[in-house]
Design a protein around this motif. Structure first.
Motif: not given
Length: 301
Positions: A153-156, A171-176, A264-265, A281-288
């Motif tokens: 994830d990111t700080r977005k 919870c979804g299996g990602g890393v902070n 990235l998509t 790293s994917v900002g869309a996980l949290t920002h949109s």
């Protein structure tokens, strides 16, 4: 309506939230603010008060309307307990991180019907949003299966929701990634411009904070080589083509952790992971992120 103080929460629920790396007291304060938006100045839920007898009791199911991964159900329980205290019974709550199908019941609550409907929207807002983050993350994890890359994830993040959103990523299996500007240094393009180059920027941070992890963003292979020679052990490949990332992995040869970012998509995830980068790293996980569809339905008994 009199709300339940934090000290009256069940110990096992508080311990569960804390064990997930969250601050239960801070979350409870957020719940209080959220309910304050629905009931400003101590007002009442006028619709429920007008249509439901004070003594009425009911049961409701939280059900998934689509397949995905749930998160935030313990926080949703805290919402119901904030409104009704020990006069609510919560059962059949699935563990956060559980994969569900459309129609699966993820949580059951029983108590005063007015209280159930007063708490409904805030509880759903939390569970739907965090389950959306977890579900989106799980899609990236699935896309990267078979590669060594992991999704970051990111700080977005939404203001005030960072800890919860990053929890949902886990919870979804990602890393902070880093949680704040102080627990890791991340040298980006504007820092590079201000410092006069990637190496001067890296060395300035290393001199000022010798024990702090440092990551530096690069846009070409020359910058990558310079940083490797300077001893940088974490490098972000910004907006590079898949072919260029593969070259970067070969040049690095394990001397640094490589993170791919920018443009990235989900459709590109596997090919990027196959280059050998360590993280995406994917900002869309949290920002949109799209909310996960959960509904609450009163059950006739």
């Amino acid at each position: 309506m009199t709300f339940t103080p934090y000290a009256a929460l069940p110990t096992d629920l508080v311990d569960e939230i804390a064990g997930a790396g969250l601050d239960p007291e801070a979350i409870y304060a957020d719940i209080a603010r959220a309910l304050g938006e629905d009931l400003p100045g101590g007002s009442v839920d006028t619709t429920s008060a007008a249509t439901i007898p004070l003594e009425a009791r009911g049961r409701a199911d939280f059900a998934a309307r689509e397949p995905g991964v749930v998160a935030g159900l313990g926080v949703a329980e805290m919402v119901f307990r904030y409104v009704m205290g020990n006069d609510v019974q919560v059962s059949d709550r699935l563990p956060d991180g559980t994969s569900v199908a459309a129609g699966d019941v993820v949580l059951r609550v029983a108590g005063p019907t007015r209280g159930l409907l007063t708490a409904e929207r805030t509880a759903l807002n939390v569970a739907s949003h965090l389950s959306g983050v977890a579900t989106a993350t799980s899609h990236w994890v699935a896309a990267l299966e078979g590669t060594n890359a992991r999704v970051l994830d990111t700080r977005k993040t939404l203001p005030g929701w960072r800890a919860l959103q990053k929890y949902a990523v886990r919870c979804g299996g990602g890393v902070n990634h880093r949680f704040s500007l102080s627990d890791m240094a991340m040298v980006k393009d504007n820092h590079v411009i201000a410092a006069g180059g990637v190496v001067p920027a890296f060395e300035a941070v290393r001199a000022a904070y010798p024990d702090l992890p440092i990551e530096v963003e690069v846009t070409d292979l020359d910058q990558l080589r310079e940083l490797l020679d300077a001893g940088c052990d974490r490098i972000l490949l910004d907006n590079m083509s898949t072919a260029l990332m593969a070259q970067a992995v070969g040049i690095t040869a394990g001397r640094a952790v490589l993170e791919a970012s920018g443009g990235l998509t989900l459709e590109r995830a596997r090919e990027v992971g196959a280059t050998g980068v360590d993280f995406i790293s994917v900002g869309a996980l949290t920002h949109s992120v799209k909310v996960f569809d959960i509904g609450m339905d009163l059950v006739d008994e």
